[in-house]
Design an enzyme around this catalytic site. Structure first.
Site, PDB file in Angstrom:
ATOM      1  N   ASP A 123       5.764   0.459   2.044  1.00 21.99           N
ATOM      2  CA  ASP A 123       4.366   0.712   1.680  1.00 21.99           C
ATOM      3  C   ASP A 123       4.371   1.822   0.634  1.00 21.99           C
ATOM      4  O   ASP A 123       5.403   2.454   0.391  1.00 21.99           O
ATOM      5  CB  ASP A 123       3.571   1.161   2.924  1.00 21.99           C
ATOM      6  CG  ASP A 123       2.126   1.535   2.604  1.00 21.99           C
ATOM      7  OD1 ASP A 123       1.471   0.781   1.852  1.00 21.99           O
ATOM      8  OD2 ASP A 123       1.641   2.575   3.070  1.00 21.99           O
ATOM      9  N   SER A 124       3.209   2.064   0.044  1.00 20.80           N
ATOM     10  CA  SER A 124       3.085   3.164  -0.904  1.00 20.80           C
ATOM     11  C   SER A 124       3.255   4.517  -0.211  1.00 20.80           C
ATOM     12  O   SER A 124       3.528   5.511  -0.870  1.00 20.80           O
ATOM     13  CB  SER A 124       1.699   3.116  -1.544  1.00 20.80           C
ATOM     14  OG  SER A 124       0.715   3.153  -0.532  1.00 20.80           O
ATOM     15  N   TYR A 166      -0.841   3.411  -4.607  1.00 21.05           N
ATOM     16  CA  TYR A 166      -0.596   2.192  -5.378  1.00 21.05           C
ATOM     17  C   TYR A 166      -1.920   1.559  -5.830  1.00 21.05           C
ATOM     18  O   TYR A 166      -1.963   0.857  -6.832  1.00 21.05           O
ATOM     19  CB  TYR A 166       0.165   1.166  -4.526  1.00 21.05           C
ATOM     20  CG  TYR A 166       1.663   1.335  -4.454  1.00 21.05           C
ATOM     21  CD1 TYR A 166       2.308   2.467  -4.930  1.00 21.05           C
ATOM     22  CD2 TYR A 166       2.440   0.328  -3.887  1.00 21.05           C
ATOM     23  CE1 TYR A 166       3.690   2.602  -4.831  1.00 21.05           C
ATOM     24  CE2 TYR A 166       3.820   0.445  -3.789  1.00 21.05           C
ATOM     25  CZ  TYR A 166       4.443   1.587  -4.266  1.00 21.05           C
ATOM     26  OH  TYR A 166       5.805   1.698  -4.163  1.00 21.05           O
ATOM     27  N   GLY A 167      -2.956   1.765  -5.036  1.00 23.06           N
ATOM     28  CA  GLY A 167      -4.239   1.110  -5.307  1.00 23.06           C
ATOM     29  C   GLY A 167      -4.824   1.429  -6.675  1.00 23.06           C
ATOM     30  O   GLY A 167      -5.662   0.706  -7.198  1.00 23.06           O
ATOM     31  N   CYS A 180       1.897  -3.409   2.540  1.00 20.30           N
ATOM     32  CA  CYS A 180       0.919  -2.800   1.643  1.00 20.30           C
ATOM     33  C   CYS A 180       0.219  -3.947   0.922  1.00 20.30           C
ATOM     34  O   CYS A 180       0.882  -4.798   0.320  1.00 20.30           O
ATOM     35  CB  CYS A 180       1.643  -1.906   0.638  1.00 20.30           C
ATOM     36  SG  CYS A 180       0.590  -1.240  -0.652  1.00 20.30           S
ATOM     37  N   SER A 224      -1.787  -3.710  -1.669  1.00 15.92           N
ATOM     38  CA  SER A 224      -1.745  -3.537  -3.123  1.00 15.92           C
ATOM     39  C   SER A 224      -0.412  -4.053  -3.675  1.00 15.92           C
ATOM     40  O   SER A 224      -0.375  -4.734  -4.703  1.00 15.92           O
ATOM     41  CB  SER A 224      -1.925  -2.058  -3.485  1.00 15.92           C
ATOM     42  OG  SER A 224      -3.053  -1.532  -2.833  1.00 15.92           O
ATOM     43  N   GLU A 265      -6.065   9.797   4.212  1.00 14.61           N
ATOM     44  CA  GLU A 265      -4.887  10.649   3.955  1.00 14.61           C
ATOM     45  C   GLU A 265      -5.201  12.116   4.227  1.00 14.61           C
ATOM     46  O   GLU A 265      -4.345  12.873   4.668  1.00 14.61           O
ATOM     47  CB  GLU A 265      -4.446  10.510   2.482  1.00 14.61           C
ATOM     48  CG  GLU A 265      -3.884   9.166   2.118  1.00 14.61           C
ATOM     49  CD  GLU A 265      -2.405   9.047   2.414  1.00 14.61           C
ATOM     50  OE1 GLU A 265      -1.725  10.079   2.462  1.00 14.61           O
ATOM     51  OE2 GLU A 265      -1.942   7.915   2.614  1.00 14.61           O
ATOM     52  N   CYS A 301      -6.240  -3.390   3.651  1.00 12.79           N
ATOM     53  CA  CYS A 301      -5.492  -2.194   3.267  1.00 12.79           C
ATOM     54  C   CYS A 301      -4.895  -1.637   4.552  1.00 12.79           C
ATOM     55  O   CYS A 301      -5.594  -1.532   5.568  1.00 12.79           O
ATOM     56  CB  CYS A 301      -6.416  -1.163   2.622  1.00 12.79           C
ATOM     57  SG  CYS A 301      -5.575   0.412   2.294  1.00 12.79           S
ATOM     58  N   THR A 302      -3.608  -1.284   4.490  1.00 12.66           N
ATOM     59  CA  THR A 302      -2.917  -0.919   5.738  1.00 12.66           C
ATOM     60  C   THR A 302      -3.312   0.466   6.255  1.00 12.66           C
ATOM     61  O   THR A 302      -2.884   0.853   7.335  1.00 12.66           O
ATOM     62  CB  THR A 302      -1.393  -1.023   5.555  1.00 12.66           C
ATOM     63  OG1 THR A 302      -0.988  -0.254   4.421  1.00 12.66           O
ATOM     64  CG2 THR A 302      -0.979  -2.464   5.355  1.00 12.66           C
ATOM     65  N   HIS A 303      -4.102   1.203   5.488  1.00  9.81           N
ATOM     66  CA  HIS A 303      -4.655   2.462   6.010  1.00  9.81           C
ATOM     67  C   HIS A 303      -5.843   2.223   6.941  1.00  9.81           C
ATOM     68  O   HIS A 303      -6.149   3.054   7.785  1.00  9.81           O
ATOM     69  CB  HIS A 303      -5.169   3.341   4.864  1.00  9.81           C
ATOM     70  CG  HIS A 303      -4.109   4.103   4.140  1.00  9.81           C
ATOM     71  ND1 HIS A 303      -3.147   3.492   3.378  1.00  9.81           N
ATOM     72  CD2 HIS A 303      -3.854   5.437   4.072  1.00  9.81           C
ATOM     73  CE1 HIS A 303      -2.362   4.420   2.849  1.00  9.81           C
ATOM     74  NE2 HIS A 303      -2.768   5.596   3.259  1.00  9.81           N
TER      75      HIS A 303
HETATM   76  N1  DGL Z   1      -1.600   0.946   1.966  1.00 10.34           N
HETATM   77  C1  DGL Z   1      -2.046   0.484   0.683  1.00 10.34           C
HETATM   78  C2  DGL Z   1      -2.604  -0.937   0.806  1.00 10.34           C
HETATM   79  O1  DGL Z   1      -2.451  -1.582   1.838  1.00 10.34           O
HETATM   80  C3  DGL Z   1      -3.120   1.354   0.073  1.00 10.34           C
HETATM   81  C4  DGL Z   1      -2.736   2.731  -0.260  1.00 10.34           C
HETATM   82  C5  DGL Z   1      -2.506   2.984  -1.709  1.00 10.34           C
HETATM   83  O2  DGL Z   1      -3.438   2.872  -2.520  1.00 10.34           O
HETATM   84  O3  DGL Z   1      -1.381   3.297  -2.029  1.00 10.34           O
HETATM   85  O4  DGL Z   1      -3.182  -1.428  -0.137  1.00 10.34           O
END
Ligand code: DGL
Length: 276
Positions: A17-18, A49-50, A80, A82, A161, A193-195
């Site tokens: 993931d990012s 990454y987004g 992730c 993204s 975050e 989004c995994t967050h």
């Molecule tokens: N975890 C990333 C996703 O699932 C988002 C976080 C990021 O922007 O890096 O898209």
């Protein structure tokens, strides 16, 4: 003689993931497949990454795959959205027959097709994920009449975050996004989004049962289990718990402290710079 190691079943599952958001998916995989050893890579040096270009995310993803392949991973899970949107096809081509590859998008699209044919479904994710239009393309290809309403919600990743969830500030931001006209009239909301699983309870509280909030982690963990089973690559049960490894491309204590929230337990992060 064929041992478990030579047969590949003892090889780890690689997850990236990012940053540490993908630990929500790693957690689901660890719960679904408790005998599997995980190698997790969080590209914290390049978070988020987004907001990055497709070309940049592709370059980071390939670098990370090199790390995971050096660790002999039998399957690489792009945890992730993204990166799945920007680099899934490229990663599959790059990895070839060395490992299986699973992304966040296809398992979830199948799930939505099975459960929400002919119905309006909302989606929230980063600018990269929503801007790529990949969910819409794949859902439209199913031709099942799912009416997708996608909204980029860029404030949510930095908010999580920074530890702003379960409070008034996050409630206001979540409400502002979920009340956006794009998401009016949906039957379900897909967390792309995994967050976002971390704020699922707040979203459910907002909707009060009128909209199903879909966390894809379990669906993706099931896809990983099925992919390994199909190739007879599931790890054999062992008496001791597997020793997972967690790498980050940039290390700060705050990342390590946050792992408890994302993974359910604090994990030790090892620093692994992507570019020396
Ligand atoms: N975890 C990333 C996703 O699932 C988002 C976080 C990021 O922007 O890096 O898209």
């Amino acid at each position: 003689m064929t041992t478990a190691a030579t047969a590949g079943t003892a090889r780890p599952i690689g997850i990236f993931d990012s940053g540490i958001g993908g630990l929500t998916v790693a957690r689901a995989v660890a719960q679904r497949l408790p005998h599997e050893r995980l190698v997790y890579f969080g590209d914290t040096a390049h978070l988020p990454y987004g907001e990055k270009s497709t070309a940049a995310i592709q370059a980071y993803s390939i670098k990370i795959c090199d790390v995971l392949l050096r660790q002999h991973c039998k399957l690489i899970l792009i945890a992730c959205n993204s990166a799945s949107a920007a680099a899934y096809e490229l990663v599959r081509e790059y990895v070839g027959s060395k490992a299986q590859v699973v992304g966040m998008i296809d398992p979830v699209v199948q799930h939505v097709g099975r459960h929400y044919a002919g119905r309006p479904v909302g989606l929230i994710g980063t600018k990269q994920t929503v801007g790529s239009n990949i969910y819409r393309k794949k859902i439209d290809q199913l031709d099942l009449g799912v009416d997708l309403h996608a909204l980029a919600t860029p404030l949510l990743v930095p908010m999580i975050e920074e530890g702003f969830f379960n409070g008034r500030v996050s409630e206001e931001i979540i409400r502002a996004y979920l009340d956006h006209p794009t998401l009016h009239g949906i039957d379900a909301l897909l967390l792309a989004c995994t967050h976002f699983p971390l704020i699922k309870p707040q979203m459910e509280a907002h909707y009060q049962g009128s909209v199903a909030v879909l966390d894809p982690s379990d669906v993706v963990a099931t896809t990983v289990a099925e992919a390994l089973a199909a190739r007879q690559l599931l790890a054999a049960p062992a008496e001791t718990a597997p020793a997972h490894h967690f790498y980050v491309s940039d290390f700060t204590r705050s990342f390590e402290e946050s792992t408890r929230i994302f993974f359910g337990q604090e994990v030790q992060l090892e620093h692994y710079p992507l570019w020396e």
